[in-house]
Design an enzyme around this catalytic site. Sequence first.
Site: not given
Lengths: 395, 596
Positions: B283, B286, B310, B330, B369, B377
């Site tokens: 990150e 990035e 996150c 991100s 989560k 995906e």
Amino acid sequence: MAFDTYLLKRADFIFKDEEDWKNILTRTLKLPPNAIINELMSSELKGRGGAGFPTGLKWKLTAEAPGNEKYIICNADEGEPGTFKDREILTLVPHKVLTAMAVCAHVIGAQQGYIYLRGEYKYLVEQLNQAIDEFHTICQSLGCQFTIRIFLGSGAYICGEETALFESMEGKRGEPRNKPPYPTQVGYKNCPTVINNVETLAHAFTIFKYGAKKFYDLGVQYSRGSKLFSVSGDTPKPGIYELELGMSLEDFVNEFGDGDTKAVQVGGASGFLVPRKKFKATAIGYKGKLSGISLPTGGSMMLFNSSRSMYNVLDNYLEFFREESCGQCTPCRVGCQQLYQGIKAVKRGEKPAGYLDKLLKLTETMKLTAKCGLGQSVANSFSSIVENFREEMIY
Amino acid sequence: MSTKINININGIALEVDQGKTILEAADQAGIIIPTLCYHKDLCIAGNCRVCVVELIGQKRLSAACATPCEEGMEIRTNSLHVRNSRKHIIELLLSEHRAECTSCYKNGNCELQKLASDYKIVTQDFIPLAQQKKYTIDQFSPSILKDDSKCIRCQRCVRTCAGLQGVNALSVAHKGDRMKITTFFEKAITEVVCTNCGQCINHCPTGALVERNYIEEVWDAISDPELHVVVQTAPAVRVGLGEEMGFPPGERVTGRMVEALKRLGFNSVLDTDFTADLTIIEEGTELLERLKKTLKEKDPSVKLPMATSCSPGWIKYIEHLYSDCLEHLSTCKSPQQMFGALVKTYYAESRSLKPEKIVSVSIMPCTAKKFEAARPEMHASGYTDVDYVLTTRELAIMIKQAGIDFAKLPESSFDRLMGQSSGAGVIFGATGGVMEAALRTVYELVTGREVPFEKLNITPVRGSEGIREACIKIENPQEGWEFLDGVELRCAVAHGLVHAKQLMDQIKAGTSPYHFIEIMACPGGCLGGGGQPIPTNPEIRAKRTEAIYAEDEEMPLRKSHENPEVLLLYKNFLGHPLGKKSHHLLHTSYIERNRY
């Protein structure tokens, strides 16, 4: 002092011509706010929606509350079963109400007023708006910038409760708020707000027109003035009557009963049922130094004759409250369901007759702990009917 | 100085600040008033009426939570009226509640059950209402189960969803006996704007809202000798789990937790902190890439500020409500999903295991989560990257089921390969932690120097305010980063989605002054997550936060880019940050979702 001295006396102010409203408006708006408040306070006018809060004091508190933005709201959500007087006022003498609202705005410093109109009274909107338009024109000619708008309710009984009404107007779910703070400090849009019943405002007009003395001279101590009564049920002359406060129920029944009156439900579904044996001892008015029972009321008087089953009457009220409780607080939401199902269970023999006593205790809790005035009064009909007609609940 | 007023509670004279409620005053006097709809995180409702008290001179009882003290007030919290009424109210609530406690997931941690026990409601005379009503159990969500028959209509979930999260997935519908807590048009939770954050679960007093648990599935996997079960544990779990095990809030139980997981039978106990460090590398790189494209190459297609990715609750939130801003996110997967993708590739290769025989379990402070792991995906490894997600609470249940005396456990260390981490990875569990970890690395990559904060503690991004800002000026950068010389890197941190909304509205309006923003869906960040021990409140979260930062300070390594196992991962497997393999395994894309 015995109640039999308190006789039924007719009055005729509310529906008497309102042609002079422009003059009254012009005249009253010139008075300083304090003078108006004093006039109202000395008239001892109390809220005619049923709760009976002194109107002058309400205006005074709101006038004194800090804040630049204030509101006057006319509560026309007339939803109490058996009450149908406010729509008559708004139909026949709307300008009286509008005038009193403008005077209130002048007293408290409001720019905007609302009429919270019961959803079922939608048919009134057009003619009411015409009256408001006409009223605005006159207001402007007097240099008064006050405007009034109609807010149409959506049909929930609870929205007649003042803080639930604010929530509803603010686009939220109609649920009563915690009190304190009271509307005089924190009302619509969290601004100091006067909220008055339609009839209260109409009486205020009477006071502006004739002076406090004339109003004060009607009725009895602590229950001054006249009041509109919505008379229904087993009566040969149902309708709306303006009567002085303080009459004994016996005198009322003599006038309106059919000769076989078994009981009168005073104050609508959330009021009290009075059996025949207590007619004499019951006066219609606010609690004061009167001996005996005094019952304040929003004006609903339902008469029942001996052909009526009080079980059915109660069942009907409880079904109404089971549905119309906002559902927010435990005692009202669950309490109403328990009362409703409880009398059925006793009637069917699924619960012993003694279960009624458990339910009567529950009504005490409901009265003590419910969040709003409605929740505190939903059990009134249960306790007064079960206490007086217990055998009809069981057999 | 606030004005003091004098009151009297149960005969005890007391001086309290004006504006304090009766409930707060009673607390000050050491008098406990029971509550249900009241919660320290939420606005006052005053609707359950359990906390009613008697005010001398008043006919009716008052709700202690909603009534401010007044001068001279005489309060009785245990009078005959109060006791009788309170008992009635508890009985009423029980009559509306499907009180089948022994078969309830919340058995033992239910506020209504506790009240029923405290007040010894041993007979139920009232007519049971819950059983007669048609109720629905919404069990379509991979995260949240909602059982209306257990609901006591306190509206804590509604106030949570509106007040803390600004999501309004749950609201009140109907009135009277039909009044219920439901979703938009009473659709399933999976169909409406719900982020699965689980804050409603954390704030529900009963078993009406609970997590979907995967305890039995995990036991089955552990018991299967054919399978190699790997477990990863998120940073916030180690500062929350103790509460479930009888420790006071803020107890760090990392070593005991690892030992417990080994005793439960997991084949390998690894650390999500490892991939937290990895996330920082990816990150951070990035972010620098985006800064370079914007500031140096003046590429208008690159979106700033870049937002962290996150928190899966936050991701679903932006996908629903700000789907035109997805390019600000991100592309990094969350540490959980990076871990999952590596377990069935890098870890499998290194340990010569067949990926299809690996079961990947994660222990998270989070219910979102569970949904994230189930996203279609998330199959970068060719398999389901994370098979089962357990909350801190579910892990606690397993430990208790296994008969492990947690307090007596020795401390143990994570297994190697993906078990090493830095303090930067640990603080991912607190709001502002990802930002702080990223800054420690990014600043050093650019300047060659450590961030200019004492002990590397970037205090401006720490704390509990809803939105916090930090600004770090970059001077004398190393070769290649000259375009950043003199640039003030502006950052913001938000936790609780109601605060995320403020930052997003700025972005939408084009007025966002930031380069980098960190958003965590839950109040306090992951340590206040929807899968953490119940109860939660600001004080408990503050204790957990202290614990997280203490854990960080004690770590020998404080910076993600110094994590040797991460460096090894790049050397032996990934190549370099944002490389082809990274792109495939560690990065993802987002989708637009419905807005209702």
